[in-house]
Design a protein around this motif. Structure first.
Motif, PDB file in Angstrom:
ATOM      1  N   ALA A 272      42.540  42.962  43.797  1.00 17.01           N
ATOM      2  CA  ALA A 272      41.435  43.924  43.727  1.00 17.01           C
ATOM      3  C   ALA A 272      41.391  44.766  45.009  1.00 17.01           C
ATOM      4  O   ALA A 272      41.887  44.347  46.060  1.00 17.01           O
ATOM      5  N   PRO A 273      40.775  45.964  44.945  1.00 17.35           N
ATOM      6  CA  PRO A 273      40.826  46.903  46.074  1.00 17.35           C
ATOM      7  C   PRO A 273      39.826  46.613  47.190  1.00 17.35           C
ATOM      8  O   PRO A 273      39.018  47.470  47.576  1.00 17.35           O
ATOM      9  N   PHE A 274      39.871  45.395  47.726  1.00 16.38           N
ATOM     10  CA  PHE A 274      39.037  45.061  48.868  1.00 16.38           C
ATOM     11  C   PHE A 274      39.832  45.293  50.153  1.00 16.38           C
ATOM     12  O   PHE A 274      41.047  45.064  50.200  1.00 16.38           O
ATOM     13  N   ARG A 275      39.149  45.723  51.196  1.00 18.53           N
ATOM     14  CA  ARG A 275      39.816  45.960  52.474  1.00 18.53           C
ATOM     15  C   ARG A 275      40.219  44.635  53.107  1.00 18.53           C
ATOM     16  O   ARG A 275      39.518  43.629  52.978  1.00 18.53           O
ATOM     17  N   ASP A 276      41.332  44.646  53.801  1.00 23.92           N
ATOM     18  CA  ASP A 276      41.830  43.418  54.421  1.00 23.92           C
ATOM     19  C   ASP A 276      40.805  42.806  55.360  1.00 23.92           C
ATOM     20  O   ASP A 276      40.655  41.579  55.421  1.00 23.92           O
ATOM     21  N   GLU A 277      40.075  43.654  56.084  1.00 19.43           N
ATOM     22  CA  GLU A 277      39.146  43.136  57.089  1.00 19.43           C
ATOM     23  C   GLU A 277      37.902  42.484  56.486  1.00 19.43           C
ATOM     24  O   GLU A 277      37.142  41.808  57.194  1.00 19.43           O
ATOM     25  N   VAL A 278      37.654  42.671  55.177  1.00 19.69           N
ATOM     26  CA  VAL A 278      36.479  42.044  54.573  1.00 19.69           C
ATOM     27  C   VAL A 278      36.836  40.822  53.730  1.00 19.69           C
ATOM     28  O   VAL A 278      35.937  40.071  53.334  1.00 19.69           O
ATOM     29  N   ARG A 279      38.099  40.603  53.473  1.00 20.24           N
ATOM     30  CA  ARG A 279      38.476  39.507  52.575  1.00 20.24           C
ATOM     31  C   ARG A 279      38.041  38.145  53.118  1.00 20.24           C
ATOM     32  O   ARG A 279      37.477  37.327  52.396  1.00 20.24           O
TER      33      ARG A 279
END
Length: 293
Positions: A272-279
């Motif tokens: 899914a299109p989540f940013r790496d820094e928020v995973r």
């Protein structure tokens, strides 16, 4: 032993203890679970037995995922006897390297429910309470149910409220008597005002009230959102956008086990299109801070 935060890869904030305690299933429970299995395209439930709490612990331990687990006290509305809060908490104590105990009390129990909530926190180490307004038949901002919430707030525990549509009763005659109106997340805006120091988790992408949920979580510092009950590949675009930006510190991983497995959820989350820094915030860090682990 306490949870080893360095070893676990995620904290699942939303898992269920589904089987009735120490006895056979109630009349109608098989039909209810079979309908849930069809809704979630999950072979569990129906005539088969769902995982016990110790089996759940073993499953999550193997995957190095800590899990918040709870029953749902919906005896008044469904007629199905609840899984004992004390039994769930005891199983968690025996598996405290991986399980975190929440409980469930029908808020219509009033002062009796308030006494139970205080006892569960003080004597059994329960960290939070799950409410299902649709399944329990109440509006969260009905002041008649506030005695239970006041006890939870006084004890410094967390509340987790189902929001949005539900698989409970989906496709069954009359929806099994479940009324969706109770689970509009906007009702919890009042609760957040009246209990400003009590953490409140809005469970699930709140279809068809997703924007209401995002508005409440953005506006009220004590409100969070868990992402359980849906595969991340079906998340609405606006939910992903807020998770990547304004609400990145308030989004929590939840699977809705056993209806949805963490294996399925995390595999779809990776795509899914989540940013790496928020995973990692979503998978672990936000829950760690909220649970004060």
């Amino acid at each position: 032993m306490p949870i080893n935060l360095d070893d676990i890869i995620a904290i699942d904030i939303h898992t269920h203890a589904e089987e009735p305690c120490c006895t056979h299933r109630d009349d109608g429970y098989n039909d209810f679970q079979a309908a849930m299995a069809r809704y979630f395209k999950n072979p569990a439930g129906g005539e088969g037995m769902l995982p016990t709490v110790p089996q759940t612990a073993a499953y999550f331990r193997e995957r190095r995922i800590a899990a918040v687990i709870f029953p749902v006290d919906a005896e008044r509305e469904t007629g199905f006897r609840r899984y004992s809060n004390e039994e769930v908490a005891q199983h968690c104590a025996e598996n405290d390297d991986i399980l975190i105990p929440f409980a469930s009390i029908d808020p219509a129990k009033g002062r009796a429910g308030a006494r139970e909530a205080r006892r569960l926190v003080r004597d059994f180490g329960v960290k939070g309470f799950k409410f299902h307004p649709t399944m329990q038949g109440f509006f969260p901002n009905d002041r008649a149910i506030y005695p239970v919430l006041e006890a939870i707030a006084d004890e410094g525990a967390i509340t987790l409220f189902h929001t949005g549509q539900t698989g409970v009763g989906s496709g069954m005659r009359g929806g099994m008597g479940m009324r969706l109106k109770y689970s509009n997340p906007m009702h919890l805006d009042d609760v957040a005002v009246d209990f400003p120091d009590m953490p409140i988790i809005l469970a699930h992408p709140s279809f068809p009230w997703q924007e209401e949920a995002l508005a409440v979580a953005q506006h009220k510092p004590n409100v969070y959102i868990d992402l359980s009950g849906w595969s991340p590949k079906y998340f609405p675009e606006i939910l992903v956008r807020y998770a990547n930006t304004l609400l990145k510190n308030k989004m929590l991983f939840g699977s809705d086990w056993p209806a949805i497995t963490p294996d399925r959820w995390m595999a779809d989350f990776a795509k899914a299109p989540f940013r790496d820094e928020v995973r990692d915030l979503i998978l672990k860090e936000n829950a760690r801070k909220l649970l004060k682990l």
